[in-house]
Design a protein around this motif. Structure first.
Motif, PDB file in Angstrom:
ATOM      1  N   GLU A 158      45.152  42.432  50.870  1.00 43.98           N
ATOM      2  CA  GLU A 158      44.248  42.194  51.921  1.00 43.98           C
ATOM      3  C   GLU A 158      44.936  40.738  53.034  1.00 43.98           C
ATOM      4  O   GLU A 158      45.667  40.152  52.243  1.00 43.98           O
ATOM      5  CB  GLU A 158      43.034  41.537  50.960  1.00 43.98           C
ATOM      6  CG  GLU A 158      42.370  42.471  50.873  1.00 43.98           C
ATOM      7  CD  GLU A 158      42.701  42.402  49.305  1.00 43.98           C
ATOM      8  OE1 GLU A 158      43.209  42.363  48.850  1.00 43.98           O
ATOM      9  OE2 GLU A 158      41.318  42.712  49.074  1.00 43.98           O
ATOM     10  N   VAL A 217      36.597  41.737  43.106  1.00 42.10           N
ATOM     11  CA  VAL A 217      36.720  41.508  43.235  1.00 42.10           C
ATOM     12  C   VAL A 217      38.542  41.549  42.421  1.00 42.10           C
ATOM     13  O   VAL A 217      37.680  40.865  40.800  1.00 42.10           O
ATOM     14  CB  VAL A 217      36.112  39.578  42.702  1.00 42.10           C
ATOM     15  CG1 VAL A 217      37.141  38.047  42.281  1.00 42.10           C
ATOM     16  CG2 VAL A 217      35.788  39.313  43.872  1.00 42.10           C
ATOM     17  N   THR A 224      34.930  46.702  49.328  1.00 39.78           N
ATOM     18  CA  THR A 224      35.327  45.547  50.468  1.00 39.78           C
ATOM     19  C   THR A 224      36.036  44.593  49.121  1.00 39.78           C
ATOM     20  O   THR A 224      35.099  44.668  48.107  1.00 39.78           O
ATOM     21  CB  THR A 224      34.882  44.443  50.126  1.00 39.78           C
ATOM     22  OG1 THR A 224      33.603  45.001  51.929  1.00 39.78           O
ATOM     23  CG2 THR A 224      34.680  42.964  50.981  1.00 39.78           C
ATOM     24  N   VAL A 258      38.820  42.477  47.303  1.00 40.29           N
ATOM     25  CA  VAL A 258      39.263  40.713  47.506  1.00 40.29           C
ATOM     26  C   VAL A 258      40.498  40.358  46.300  1.00 40.29           C
ATOM     27  O   VAL A 258      39.583  40.104  45.039  1.00 40.29           O
ATOM     28  CB  VAL A 258      37.950  39.865  47.632  1.00 40.29           C
ATOM     29  CG1 VAL A 258      38.848  38.293  47.397  1.00 40.29           C
ATOM     30  CG2 VAL A 258      36.669  40.214  47.945  1.00 40.29           C
ATOM     31  N   TRP A 283      43.709  34.993  49.001  1.00 42.12           N
ATOM     32  CA  TRP A 283      43.584  34.213  50.742  1.00 42.12           C
ATOM     33  C   TRP A 283      43.815  32.335  49.735  1.00 42.12           C
ATOM     34  O   TRP A 283      44.352  32.005  50.832  1.00 42.12           O
ATOM     35  CB  TRP A 283      42.052  34.225  50.805  1.00 42.12           C
ATOM     36  CG  TRP A 283      41.347  35.428  51.215  1.00 42.12           C
ATOM     37  CD1 TRP A 283      40.764  36.302  50.293  1.00 42.12           C
ATOM     38  CD2 TRP A 283      40.840  35.467  52.408  1.00 42.12           C
ATOM     39  NE1 TRP A 283      40.342  37.258  51.095  1.00 42.12           N
ATOM     40  CE2 TRP A 283      40.483  36.742  52.612  1.00 42.12           C
ATOM     41  CE3 TRP A 283      41.052  34.665  53.289  1.00 42.12           C
ATOM     42  CZ2 TRP A 283      39.591  37.250  53.421  1.00 42.12           C
ATOM     43  CZ3 TRP A 283      40.107  35.298  54.887  1.00 42.12           C
ATOM     44  CH2 TRP A 283      39.874  35.729  54.469  1.00 42.12           C
ATOM     45  N   ALA A 319      33.527  33.736  47.365  1.00 45.27           N
ATOM     46  CA  ALA A 319      33.766  35.037  47.636  1.00 45.27           C
ATOM     47  C   ALA A 319      32.098  35.689  47.029  1.00 45.27           C
ATOM     48  O   ALA A 319      31.710  36.829  47.348  1.00 45.27           O
ATOM     49  CB  ALA A 319      34.998  35.579  46.240  1.00 45.27           C
TER      50      ALA A 319
END
Length: 267
Positions: free
Chosen positions: A28, A202, A223, A225, A230, A250
């Motif tokens: 990501e 996640v 999705t 993560v 980040w 998140a």
């Protein structure tokens, strides 16, 4: 014999908690976040009207271990309950999924909600996926979020055999989480993200139990993560995923249907 069995199971659980060397993998785009850590009144009102959230525990995870993330969700207005896996998740994951199915029905009956959101930690993510894929959960689950779930298995489970404890010291769930298990072959056959459910995962570089870390990722439009994509300096272990503030931001964004931009400074 009983003492040997208890020691074997205890050893297996201990092995699953032994730290492993961190592995770097980022898919990501990395970017800083300035998302607020405290929900606004409007956000709390929206959460109160949203689907009930069920936090699904992991292997050896007693309910109280998931109170930190449940308390954060409640503070933000969500209706939350915790599902502790039967027999602490040591048994067949498919049986745990059947128990989750009954629990979801009870939550829906108690709240009047048509659908629920599932936040599964570790094995809890696999239990939740089996429920959605094979037990009708696609019709009752709106959003799915896994935290450090070995979607494609973990070498840590395989390691138990290497240490001379046989096939996961007889712990069925551990056997099912080994890379290449028949259980995972069934779970991952076809579409990773079936039905109208919105899927998210996640993961963290420092996960001691899911190795390789990218085995916690789902394909087919999920999705995914990675905390450190980040927040490169954020250190979060496997158990820390249910305690960490950045991870929680998140989760909250996924449940709110908002763009995922974890707050690196959340506590």
């Amino acid at each position: 014999m009983l003492l040997r069995t208890i020691l074997a199971v205890t050893t297996a659980a201990t092995v699953l908690l032994v730290p492993a060397a961190a592995q770097a993998a980022a898919a990501e785009p990395a970017a800083p976040s300035t998302t607020a850590t405290v929900a606004t009144a409007a956000e709390r009102a929206a959460a109160a009207a949203a689907d009930p959230v069920i936090v699904v525990g992991g292997l050896s995870g007693i309910s109280i271990a998931y109170e930190p993330i449940a308390a954060r969700l409640r503070a933000d207005g969500y209706r939350v309950s915790i599902f502790q896996l039967p027999n602490l998740g040591l048994g067949d994951i498919r049986e745990s999924a059947r128990a989750l199915s009954s629990y979801v029905d009870r939550v829906r009956a108690a709240t009047g909600a048509a659908r629920v959101d599932l936040v599964g930690h570790s094995e809890g993510g696999l239990v939740s996926r089996w429920y959605v894929k094979y037990l009708g959960g696609a019709a009752t689950v709106d959003q799915y979020v896994s935290l450090g779930s070995p979607q494609y298995g973990t070498y840590v489970a395989n390691l138990v055999a290497v240490l001379g404890l046989g096939s996961c010291a007889g712990v069925i769930a551990c056997q099912q989480m080994t890379i290449g298990s028949s259980f995972l072959a069934d779970l991952n056959a076809g579409d990773d993200t079936p039905g109208p459910v919105r899927w998210a995962t996640v993961r963290t570089w420092q996960d001691e139990l899911v190795r390789p870390v990218d085995n916690a990722v789902l394909a087919d439009g999920a999705t995914n993560v990675l905390v450190q994509a980040w927040c490169p300096l954020r250190v979060v272990g496997h158990l820390g995923l249910v305690l960490d503030g950045t991870t929680y931001t998140a989760v909250r964004q996924v449940l709110a249907g908002a763009p995922v931009q974890p707050n690196c400074f959340a506590v």
